[in-house]
Design an enzyme around this catalytic site. Structure first.
Site, PDB file in Angstrom:
ATOM      1  N   MET A 163       0.117  -3.633   0.696  1.00 25.35           N
ATOM      2  CA  MET A 163       0.542  -3.398  -0.689  1.00 25.35           C
ATOM      3  C   MET A 163       1.303  -4.591  -1.260  1.00 25.35           C
ATOM      4  O   MET A 163       2.321  -4.443  -1.937  1.00 25.35           O
ATOM      5  CB  MET A 163       1.395  -2.122  -0.768  1.00 25.35           C
ATOM      6  CG  MET A 163       0.649  -0.873  -0.321  1.00 25.35           C
ATOM      7  SD  MET A 163       1.681   0.596  -0.134  1.00 25.35           S
ATOM      8  CE  MET A 163       2.523   0.240   1.409  1.00 25.35           C
ATOM      9  N   LYS A 191      -4.352   7.278  -6.288  1.00 27.36           N
ATOM     10  CA  LYS A 191      -3.923   6.289  -7.273  1.00 27.36           C
ATOM     11  C   LYS A 191      -5.065   5.306  -7.483  1.00 27.36           C
ATOM     12  O   LYS A 191      -5.635   4.780  -6.531  1.00 27.36           O
ATOM     13  CB  LYS A 191      -2.688   5.552  -6.763  1.00 27.36           C
ATOM     14  CG  LYS A 191      -2.191   4.439  -7.665  1.00 27.36           C
ATOM     15  CD  LYS A 191      -1.024   3.739  -7.013  1.00 27.36           C
ATOM     16  CE  LYS A 191      -0.534   2.583  -7.883  1.00 27.36           C
ATOM     17  NZ  LYS A 191       0.561   1.835  -7.250  1.00 27.36           N
ATOM     18  N   ASP A 193      -7.149  10.954  -1.148  1.00 30.18           N
ATOM     19  CA  ASP A 193      -6.611   9.758  -1.789  1.00 30.18           C
ATOM     20  C   ASP A 193      -7.714   8.791  -2.199  1.00 30.18           C
ATOM     21  O   ASP A 193      -8.855   8.894  -1.754  1.00 30.18           O
ATOM     22  CB  ASP A 193      -5.664   9.038  -0.820  1.00 30.18           C
ATOM     23  CG  ASP A 193      -4.296   9.684  -0.741  1.00 30.18           C
ATOM     24  OD1 ASP A 193      -4.002  10.560  -1.562  1.00 30.18           O
ATOM     25  OD2 ASP A 193      -3.519   9.301   0.156  1.00 30.18           O
TER      26      ASP A 193
END
Length: 252
Positions: free
Chosen positions: A172, A59, A37
């Site tokens: 987040m 991402k 990741d």
């Protein structure tokens, strides 16, 4: 001939490559394939043996290289084709890392699974900045939560957390920071200490410490971005002394 199909979910820690576990390093040394990741430090790939397939599936800048369904499929196909797949995930695979979804899919397709827990940023990043999540006399618990639900709406637990003495760690949440702070203000917490820590544990870490009322402005002034964690609670004030020392050193 490929070895027996196996998936090892490895927590890479918060970013500092020294914070991965020894068991995580051993898994990387044994891997035939590594799917990693964006939040996993790429220097950890140096532990892999020669010839390992290394694929970025994370991402960056709001762009998903792979959707989760595709990642699940890739885990299974690579394990069946090559043997031992290490899924290297930032922090801990089971703390908002979708690790259990990957485990379920792998097991449903006959792939053996092992879990190697990681050092989660939710606890370690405040600690590295001398912000304890619990301190006798200041709070009775801590909450770790995501900022948004799967449908994109603000997490309902944020409002519940504002009504307790808990230290609240929100992951987040940078894109919704203003909304989140408004919830705390609504419940009379405008003077509560609050912090944002970007790239925690890495050499390029940045931090601001203020209050619920002025945190958004401090973040704008320093132009902090994701990845970052938000910490709100009385224990945050204990990190101010460390920050003051660092500022004083810069001013000498």
């Amino acid at each position: 001939m490929a070895r027996k199909a196996k998936l090892t979910l490895v927590g890479a820690g918060p970013g500092d490559p020294d914070l991965i576990t020894l068991k995580g390093i051993k898994a990387l040394e044994d891997a035939d394939v590594v799917l990693y990741d964006a939040l996993a430090n790429e220097s950890l790939l140096d532990y892999c043996k020669e010839g390992v397939i290394k694929t970025f599936v994370g991402k960056r800048a709001g762009f998903h290289v792979y959707q989760q369904d595709k990642i699940n499929e890739t885990i299974v196909s690579e394990a069946l084709a090559h043997g031992h797949v290490v899924r290297l995930k930032g922090g801990d695979p089971y703390v908002f890392g979708r690790g259990h979804e990957e485990l379920e899919h792998a097991e449903a397709n006959g792939v053996e699974v092992e879990i190697v827990p990681g050092v989660t940023s939710a606890i370690s990043v405040p600690a590295l900045n001398q912000i304890p999540l619990t301190r006798r006399g200041l709070n009775e618990s801590f909450w770790v939560m995501t900022a948004v639900k799967s449908d994109g709406s603000l997490a309902a637990d944020i409002e519940l957390a504002t009504q307790s003495t808990a230290t609240v760690v929100i992951l987040m949440g940078m894109k919704r920071l203003e909304e989140i702070m408004a919830v705390f203000v609504k419940h009379g917490k405008q003077d509560t200490p609050a912090a944002v820590i970007q790239n925690g544990s890495r050499e390029d870490q940045q931090i601001v410490i203020g209050t619920v009322e002025n945190l958004v402005q401090l973040v704008l002034e320093k132009d902090l971005q994701s990845p970052a964690i938000i910490v709100v609670g009385q224990t945050v004030q204990l990190g101010q002394a460390k920050l003051n020392k660092e500022i004083n050193k810069l001013n000498l």
